[in-house]
Design a protein around this motif. Structure first.
Motif, PDB file in Angstrom:
ATOM      1  N   PRO A  66       6.183   4.863   6.399  1.00 57.56           N
ATOM      2  CA  PRO A  66       5.956   3.421   6.520  1.00 57.56           C
ATOM      3  C   PRO A  66       6.291   2.671   5.240  1.00 57.56           C
ATOM      4  CG  PRO A  66       3.903   4.519   6.050  1.00 57.56           C
ATOM      5  CD  PRO A  66       4.945   5.613   6.209  1.00 57.56           C
ATOM      6  N   SER A  67       6.415   1.391   5.429  1.00 58.77           N
ATOM      7  CA  SER A  67       6.500   0.506   4.270  1.00 58.77           C
ATOM      8  C   SER A  67       5.057   0.267   3.848  1.00 58.77           C
ATOM      9  CB  SER A  67       7.183  -0.805   4.673  1.00 58.77           C
ATOM     10  OG  SER A  67       7.081  -1.722   3.617  1.00 58.77           O
ATOM     11  N   GLU A  68       4.674   0.815   2.698  1.00 59.24           N
ATOM     12  CA  GLU A  68       3.266   0.790   2.301  1.00 59.24           C
ATOM     13  C   GLU A  68       2.746  -0.603   2.002  1.00 59.24           C
ATOM     14  OE1 GLU A  68       2.219   3.765  -0.529  1.00 59.24           O
ATOM     15  OE2 GLU A  68       3.596   5.194   0.369  1.00 59.24           O
ATOM     16  N   SER A  69       3.647  -1.553   1.801  1.00 59.13           N
ATOM     17  CA  SER A  69       3.201  -2.920   1.523  1.00 59.13           C
ATOM     18  C   SER A  69       2.816  -3.650   2.811  1.00 59.13           C
ATOM     19  CB  SER A  69       4.291  -3.690   0.779  1.00 59.13           C
ATOM     20  OG  SER A  69       5.460  -3.741   1.575  1.00 59.13           O
ATOM     21  N   VAL A  70       3.213  -3.105   3.960  1.00 61.21           N
ATOM     22  CA  VAL A  70       2.898  -3.736   5.246  1.00 61.21           C
ATOM     23  C   VAL A  70       1.835  -2.889   5.942  1.00 61.21           C
ATOM     24  CG1 VAL A  70       3.830  -4.525   7.447  1.00 61.21           C
ATOM     25  CG2 VAL A  70       5.261  -4.597   5.380  1.00 61.21           C
TER      26      VAL A  70
END
Length: 162
Positions: free
Chosen positions: A68-72
């Protein structure tokens, strides 16, 4: 369960590898869903340093979860849901394998039971035939014994017989 943590390269995060080679010979599993890891197969998980699973060996390549995109936050949640489904898939796949093995055992038992039933039926028929033959022989023996006794009585009543 064997666990090790390694850093593949300086720019990549740590990877934790855990696997189990559990095997219990001759043990029946009444609840395969709870005992799926007892199957003799390599089960392993690859986790990065944040505890996210990165590989599922049971899944085809195109079905593997994408990191995943860890910021989202939603991306991480979707990834975790995907990993949970992949883990459940692994469990179901193992359960199916255990149930198929059990099915084979039950079919083999059924075949043995059918053979035993056929043998019992054959022996019962043989017993019935022999019992009938025995009754016939006992009847013939009784008739011949009576005839012999009758002949003895007649031979004793004749004059000049000894």
């Amino acid at each position: 369960m064997i666990t090790t943590t390694r850093r593949v390269s300086p720019e990549k995060p740590e990877v934790r590898i855990a696997f189990s080679l559990a095997e219990r010979k001759g043990e029946r599993h009444p609840f395969p869903a709870e005992l799926h890891r007892d199957r003799c197969s390599l089960y392993f998980e690859l986790k990065d340093d944040k505890g996210l699973l990165t590989s599922f060996p049971d899944l085809e390549q195109q079905l593997q979860p994408v990191l995943p995109s860890e910021s989202v936050k939603e991306s991480v949640q979707v990834y975790r849901d995907h990993c949970k489904m992949a883990t459940e898939f692994h469990q179901v796949k193992n359960d199916i394998a255990l149930l198929e093995d059990r099915k084979k055992e039950l079919i083999a038992d059924l075949v043995e039971d059918e053979k035993a039933s056929m043998e019992i039926a054959r022996l019962e028929e043989e017993f019935r035939v022999l019992t009938e033959e025995n009754r016939t022989l006992v009847t013939v023996h009784s008739q011949r014994y009576q005839q012999l006794e009758t002949l003895r009585v007649l031979s004793q009543k004749r004059p000049g017989s000894s």
